[in-house]
Structure formats: C-alpha cells, structure tokens
Enzyme design. Structure first.
Site, PDB file in Angstrom:
ATOM      1  CE  LYS A  11       8.799 -14.005 -15.334  1.00 27.40           C
ATOM      2  NZ  LYS A  11       9.483 -13.262 -14.259  1.00 27.40           N
ATOM      3  CE1 TYR A  51       7.773 -16.289 -10.178  1.00 24.83           C
ATOM      4  CE2 TYR A  51       5.656 -15.697 -11.117  1.00 24.83           C
ATOM      5  CZ  TYR A  51       7.010 -15.921 -11.266  1.00 24.83           C
ATOM      6  OH  TYR A  51       7.607 -15.776 -12.499  1.00 24.83           O
ATOM      7  CG  PHE A  59       9.451  -8.736  -5.621  1.00 25.32           C
ATOM      8  CD1 PHE A  59       8.995  -9.904  -6.220  1.00 25.32           C
ATOM      9  CD2 PHE A  59      10.655  -8.785  -4.926  1.00 25.32           C
ATOM     10  CE1 PHE A  59       9.714 -11.091  -6.137  1.00 25.32           C
ATOM     11  CE2 PHE A  59      11.384  -9.967  -4.834  1.00 25.32           C
ATOM     12  CZ  PHE A  59      10.910 -11.120  -5.439  1.00 25.32           C
ATOM     13  NE  ARG A  87      17.731 -18.883 -13.186  1.00 25.39           N
ATOM     14  CZ  ARG A  87      16.900 -18.152 -12.430  1.00 25.39           C
ATOM     15  NH1 ARG A  87      15.611 -18.515 -12.280  1.00 25.39           N
ATOM     16  NH2 ARG A  87      17.312 -17.067 -11.836  1.00 25.39           N
ATOM     17  CB  THR A  93      16.370 -11.197 -11.590  1.00 34.11           C
ATOM     18  OG1 THR A  93      16.695 -12.497 -11.081  1.00 34.11           O
ATOM     19  CG2 THR A  93      14.903 -10.910 -11.345  1.00 34.11           C
ATOM     20  NE  ARG A 104      14.594 -13.010 -16.590  1.00 32.07           N
ATOM     21  CZ  ARG A 104      14.665 -13.728 -15.476  1.00 32.07           C
ATOM     22  NH1 ARG A 104      15.834 -13.921 -14.881  1.00 32.07           N
ATOM     23  NH2 ARG A 104      13.575 -14.252 -14.949  1.00 32.07           N
ATOM     24  CG  ASN A 114      12.008 -10.749 -15.292  1.00 36.28           C
ATOM     25  OD1 ASN A 114      10.905 -11.251 -15.498  1.00 36.28           O
ATOM     26  ND2 ASN A 114      12.792 -11.137 -14.302  1.00 36.28           N
ATOM     27  CG  HIS A 117       9.665 -18.753 -14.672  1.00 39.32           C
ATOM     28  ND1 HIS A 117       9.931 -18.374 -13.382  1.00 39.32           N
ATOM     29  CD2 HIS A 117       9.632 -20.116 -14.684  1.00 39.32           C
ATOM     30  CE1 HIS A 117      10.037 -19.470 -12.628  1.00 39.32           C
ATOM     31  NE2 HIS A 117       9.857 -20.534 -13.389  1.00 39.32           N
ATOM     32  CD  GLU A 128       8.931 -23.413 -11.580  1.00 38.59           C
ATOM     33  OE1 GLU A 128       9.236 -22.784 -10.549  1.00 38.59           O
ATOM     34  OE2 GLU A 128       9.556 -23.284 -12.659  1.00 38.59           O
TER      35      GLU A 128
HETATM   36  P1  IDP Z   1      14.215 -15.087 -11.271  1.00 43.76           P
HETATM   37  O1  IDP Z   1      12.981 -14.995 -12.123  1.00 43.76           O
HETATM   38  O2  IDP Z   1      15.424 -14.557 -11.989  1.00 43.76           O
HETATM   39  O3  IDP Z   1      14.427 -16.462 -10.706  1.00 43.76           O
HETATM   40  P2  IDP Z   1      13.339 -14.299  -8.617  1.00 43.76           P
HETATM   41  O4  IDP Z   1      14.212 -13.649  -7.603  1.00 43.76           O
HETATM   42  O5  IDP Z   1      12.980 -15.731  -8.416  1.00 43.76           O
HETATM   43  O6  IDP Z   1      14.013 -14.077 -10.051  1.00 43.76           O
HETATM   44  O7  IDP Z   1      12.014 -13.424  -8.704  1.00 43.76           O
HETATM   45  C1  IDP Z   1      10.889 -13.916  -9.399  1.00 43.76           C
HETATM   46  C2  IDP Z   1      10.324 -12.812 -10.259  1.00 43.76           C
HETATM   47  O8  IDP Z   1       9.868 -11.758  -9.414  1.00 43.76           O
HETATM   48  C3  IDP Z   1      11.342 -12.137 -11.177  1.00 43.76           C
HETATM   49  O9  IDP Z   1      11.572 -12.835 -12.382  1.00 43.76           O
HETATM   50  C4  IDP Z   1      10.689 -10.788 -11.420  1.00 43.76           C
HETATM   51  O10 IDP Z   1       9.633 -10.880 -12.386  1.00 43.76           O
HETATM   52  C5  IDP Z   1      10.074 -10.509 -10.056  1.00 43.76           C
HETATM   53  N1  IDP Z   1      10.982  -9.697  -9.221  1.00 43.76           N
HETATM   54  C6  IDP Z   1      12.108 -10.103  -8.593  1.00 43.76           C
HETATM   55  N2  IDP Z   1      12.704  -9.101  -7.930  1.00 43.76           N
HETATM   56  C7  IDP Z   1      11.922  -8.017  -8.129  1.00 43.76           C
HETATM   57  C8  IDP Z   1      12.001  -6.648  -7.707  1.00 43.76           C
HETATM   58  O11 IDP Z   1      12.927  -6.240  -6.987  1.00 43.76           O
HETATM   59  N3  IDP Z   1      11.018  -5.813  -8.127  1.00 43.76           N
HETATM   60  C9  IDP Z   1       9.961  -6.243  -8.911  1.00 43.76           C
HETATM   61  N4  IDP Z   1       9.857  -7.514  -9.329  1.00 43.76           N
HETATM   62  C10 IDP Z   1      10.824  -8.391  -8.956  1.00 43.76           C
HETATM   63 MG    MG Z   2      13.323 -17.559  -9.336  1.00 44.47          MG
END
Ligand code: IDP
Ligand code: MG
Length: 147
Positions: A11, A51, A59, A87, A93, A104, A114, A117, A128
């Site tokens: 990212k 997304y 968010f 994963r 996350t 991460r 973070n 992805h 994707e």
């Molecule tokens: P993942 O990337 O671990 O699958 P997801 O829940 O699918 O997590 O969320 C997608 C992306 O959205 C996350 O990787 C992160 O960049 C962002 N994100 C998720 N939760 C939050 C939050 O609570 N605050 C800000 N950004 C968030």
């Molecule tokens: Mg996700």
C-alpha cells in the site's frame, strides 16, 4: 479446494516510506512466488471499486483517500494455499494486534495505513488479480486464471 494464487498489494504508506524492497524480500523468503507485479497509481474510481464491499463502513472515505495518495505495488503471488497463507503472513488488520513476525506487525503504521493488502477468498483473489492485470499480460507471464 484452495487455489495457489492470491492478490497482494504493497500500500502507499509502505511504498512511500521505502519499505517495498524489504516486504518483497520477506515474502520471497517465506516461499511466495511473485508471478506478476506492477507499480500502480489508483484513480479514485478504481479505489472505490476495489473496496466496494466496504462502501457503507465508516472508514471507507479515509480508505479511498489513502489508497489514491501515492503509488502502490500490485502483485499476484503463488504458493500452496495462497489466500490463507498470505493472510497469515500479513497478520491482523491492526498492526497492534498482528502476531510477531507478520508483515503488518513489522512494517505497518496503523490500522488504516497497514502496509499490505491480501485477498480474503479464492473468489476475491481471482477478481483482484484480474482487476489489476490484463489477461494478455498474465498469459505472457504464464498465469492462467480459471474461467
Ligand atoms: P483487511 O485488509 O485485513 O482484510 P478489512 O477489514 O478488509 O481488512 O479492511 C480493508 C482495509 O480498510 C484495511 O486493510 C485498512 O487499510 C482499512 N481499515 C479497516 N478498518 C479500518 C479502521 O477501523 N480505520 C481505518 N481504516 C480501516
Ligand atoms: Mg479485507
């Protein structure tokens, strides 16, 4: 049956802070094979579409702004059980909750910024990979997505 391909992205936070090389070295050491890779700059419509599943989440706006803020690196990764394996390698996350040794935990700044992805299912991995790599380019690289 679990597939051997997943989609990964480094990212904008990690690209900007110069961590791409270390992240790629880390994933290769862990046995992931880079089958396709490209430096990309997402447009707003692309980030919104990528997304889409999170559109109603609080968010979403912040996430889209972050993902268009600078270049990212898109990759198709191969390993056995690639989706689950990647994963596990990236961790939770939120880096504060990510296990020791995960990408991460080591490279991410925050839950939003973070570093990486990872696809969450075989179906999304194929969607994707196809989102970022034209079929013709994948074919030249010897990557064939199931129809
Ligand atoms: P993942 O990337 O671990 O699958 P997801 O829940 O699918 O997590 O969320 C997608 C992306 O959205 C996350 O990787 C992160 O960049 C962002 N994100 C998720 N939760 C939050 C939050 O609570 N605050 C800000 N950004 C968030
Ligand atoms: Mg996700």
């Amino acid at each position: 049956m679990s597939g051997n391909l997943t989609f990964a992205m480094i990212k904008p936070d990690a690209v900007e802070s110069g961590k791409s090389g270390a992240i790629i070295a880390h994933l290769q050491e862990q046995g992931f094979l880079v089958r396709a890779m490209r430096l990309v700059r997402l447009t707003r419509p692309e980030a919104e579409a990528f997304y889409e599943v999170h559109r109603e989440r609080p968010f979403y706006g912040e996430l889209v702004e972050f993902m268009i803020s600078g270049p990212a690196i898109a990759m198709a990764l191969q390993s056995s059980d690639a989706v689950a394996g990647w994963r596990t390698a990236i961790g939770a996350t939120d880096p504060a909750e990510a296990a020791e040794g995960t990408i991460r935990r080591e490279f991410a700044e925050s839950k939003g910024r973070n570093a990486v992805h990872g696809s969450d299912s075989d179906e999304n991995a194929l969607r994707e990979v196809a989102f970022f790599f034209p079929e013709r380019e994948l074919a030249l690289l010897g990557v064939h997505l199931p129809a």
